[in-house]
Design an enzyme around this catalytic site. Structure first.
Site, short mmCIF file in Angstrom:
data_model
loop_
_atom_site.label_atom_id
_atom_site.label_comp_id
_atom_site.label_asym_id
_atom_site.label_seq_id
_atom_site.Cartn_x
_atom_site.Cartn_y
_atom_site.Cartn_z
N LYS A 115 -7.27 -3.53 0.44
CA LYS A 115 -5.92 -4.03 1.05
C LYS A 115 -6.00 -4.94 1.93
O LYS A 115 -5.36 -5.96 2.10
CB LYS A 115 -5.05 -2.91 1.11
CG LYS A 115 -4.72 -1.83 -0.27
CD LYS A 115 -4.05 -2.61 -1.27
CE LYS A 115 -3.73 -1.56 -2.57
NZ LYS A 115 -5.06 -1.24 -3.27
N GLU A 199 1.20 -1.57 7.90
CA GLU A 199 2.10 -2.57 8.00
C GLU A 199 3.37 -2.31 8.18
O GLU A 199 3.76 -1.18 8.01
CB GLU A 199 1.91 -3.46 6.74
CG GLU A 199 2.15 -2.76 5.31
CD GLU A 199 1.84 -3.26 4.00
OE1 GLU A 199 1.27 -4.25 4.22
OE2 GLU A 199 2.34 -2.76 3.09
N ARG A 291 -5.92 -5.34 -13.48
CA ARG A 291 -6.00 -4.72 -14.89
C ARG A 291 -4.75 -5.01 -15.48
O ARG A 291 -3.85 -5.55 -15.03
CB ARG A 291 -6.18 -3.22 -14.43
CG ARG A 291 -5.09 -2.53 -13.70
CD ARG A 291 -5.19 -0.94 -13.72
NE ARG A 291 -4.35 -0.36 -12.55
CZ ARG A 291 -3.24 -0.24 -12.68
NH1 ARG A 291 -2.30 -0.75 -13.56
NH2 ARG A 291 -2.37 0.16 -11.50
#
Length: 472
Positions: A115, A199, A291
């Site tokens: 991430k 975050e 995906r």
């Protein structure tokens, strides 16, 4: 074109891929654990092989799956979603053994699965991201310092996380101290990595994602957006395409951002770029799923593009069959994840014997599932039993069709989320098309529904009682 594909998955997504293979004239190879011996994907594939007695181990062993694919003459592996679908090592092993991995390149999977690396790539590409740590936080002291700078609430996240796991919202310094070790522990157990970052928390956002397709010839397009705001504990329940909350300018803007993001990392095959939309209509990049998504069905419904078939074609080296200007959308589509859970009992899993099942039908209704009458739902896997997809020209008509389809569906023997979804569909906030990710938590009263027996069920109960009384 590919000749034979091993499907490294189970359940409805395995059935979905088998159907795509059948239409393309490609032989399909299914895998199964002993717990899945009587599963529908085993019955439908051209070939099926047992991968062991353990419910999960075989599905998570990349070397064993690649060996099986090679020994059975497959030239490709489709990972579906979940399990090893976003495992960069699996993709690399496939390539090293001369097998085609039906997905992006392993380095892209690795980069987007991390991430913090994904955030850095998006910042470099000019994609808006939420304020947060530049990389992984070294310790809780650094996390506290950054949180103080950007302000609470913050989201503490596992760097390798996904599927709603390894995430904690912290509204204060005390909560950050309480959750720091928990997130690290969960991240280590679930993803094998203790790395975390933080975050700024976008309070009560709308969760908007964009489906993208990219080929090996430099072509990248989007297939419009999906609204995934109806979720519980970061797990999606109901998905909608396109979002009833965006206007046309927003739709074009976020679609362009998603294509820019995909091109920035050299993305090929099918993927999803996920965004948060705040109360001031500002978009922020959240993550990229490398995906096919569970909810790809509603995008297929509004665009007419078979995403799984495009995945296979791209993996085979063929160019995309559509240019961006050729992608048209039609109406609205809604997907309901029918889960084996009891909403009235804190969504407790409800596995066991399906005594009777029949799918809803009629205009604008699609059901993707791997269950059948007599199927024994195993307790070892995800609780999703089926996906009911409806579409109609207008948002209002899509809601009405959803109500009709869910009421049409017959699924007996276990508890499901169907009655709960009917309550959501009847809520004015949902029907207005204005909701956010706090909807489920904000409306706990929606689990207070009554289960009225259907006439045919009541008739069978009465008949059984009469037979017992008369001794027949």
């Amino acid at each position: 074109m590919l000749r034979k594909i091993l499907i490294a998955n189970r359940g409805e997504i395995a059935v979905r891929i088998i159907r795509a293979c059948a239409e393309m004239g490609i032989r399909s190879v299914a895998i199964y654990s002993e717990a899945d011996r009587f599963a529908l994907h085993v019955k439908k594939a051209d070939e099926s092989y047992c991968i062991g007695s353990e419910p999960l181990a075989g599905y998570l062993n990349p070397h064993a799956l690649v060996n099986l694919a090679a020994s059975t003459g497959c030239d490709a592996i489709h990972p579906g979603y979940g399990f090893l679908s976003e495992n960069a090592l699996f993709a690399k092993i496939c390539k090293d053994r001369g097998l085609i991995f039906i997905g992006p390149e392993s380095d892209v999977i690795h980069r987007m699965g991390d991430k913090t690396e994904a955030r850095k790539a998006m910042i470099k590409a000019g994609i808006p991201v939420t304020p947060g740590s530049e990389g992984n936080v070294v310790n809780v002291e650094e996390a506290l310092s950054i949180a103080e700078q950007i302000g609470y609430p913050i989201m503490l996240k596992a760097t390798s996380g996904g599927g709603g796991r390894g995430i904690r919202r912290c509204d204060s310094q005390q909560e950050l101290l309480q959750n720091y070790d928990r997130v690290i522990s969960e991240a280590t157990k679930a993803f094998g990595s203790a790395d975390v970052f933080l975050e700024k928390c976008v309070v009560n956002p709308r969760h908007i994602e964009v489906q993208v397709l990219g080929d090996h010839h430099g072509n990248t397009i989007h297939l419009y957006e999906r609204d995934c705001s109806i979720q519980r504990r970061n797990q999606k329940l109901i998905e909608i395409a396109p979002s009833p909350q965006l206007d046309e300018a927003q739709r074009q803007y976020i679609g362009g951002l998603a294509v820019l993001a995909a091109k920035a990392v050299g993305y090929t095959n099918a993927g999803t770029v996920e965004f948060l939309l705040d109360d001031k209509d500002r978009f922020y990049f959240m993550e990229m799923n490398t995906r096919v998504q569970v909810e790809h069905t509603i995008t297929e419904t509004i665009t007419g593009v078979d995403i799984v078939e495009e995945q296979i074609r791209v993996a085979a080296g063929l160019p995309l069959r559509f240019k961006q200007e050729e992608i048209k959308r039609r109406g609205y589509a809604i997907q309901f994840r029918v889960n084996a859970e009891d909403p009235k009992n804190s969504f407790l899993p409800s596995f066991g014997h399906i005594s009777r099942y029949y799918a809803p039908g009629g205009p604008g209704v699609r059901t993707d599932t791997a269950i059948y009458t007599g199927y024994e739902v195993p307790p070892f896997y995800d609780s999703m039993l089926a996906k009911v997809i409806v579409n109609a020209h207008t948002w209002e008509d899509a809601i009405k069709r959803g109500e009709r389809a869910l009421k049409d569906m017959g699924l007996f023997g276990i508890k499901t989320t169907i009655p709960y979804y009917l309550k959501i569909l009847s809520h004015p906030e949902f029907r207005s098309g204005r909701f956010n990710t706090s909807f489920v938590e904000s409306h706990p009263e929606l689990v207070n529904y009554s289960l009225k027996p259907r006439p045919e069920v009541l008739a069978s109960v009465i008949a059984a009682a009469m037979a017992a009384h008369t001794g027949l």
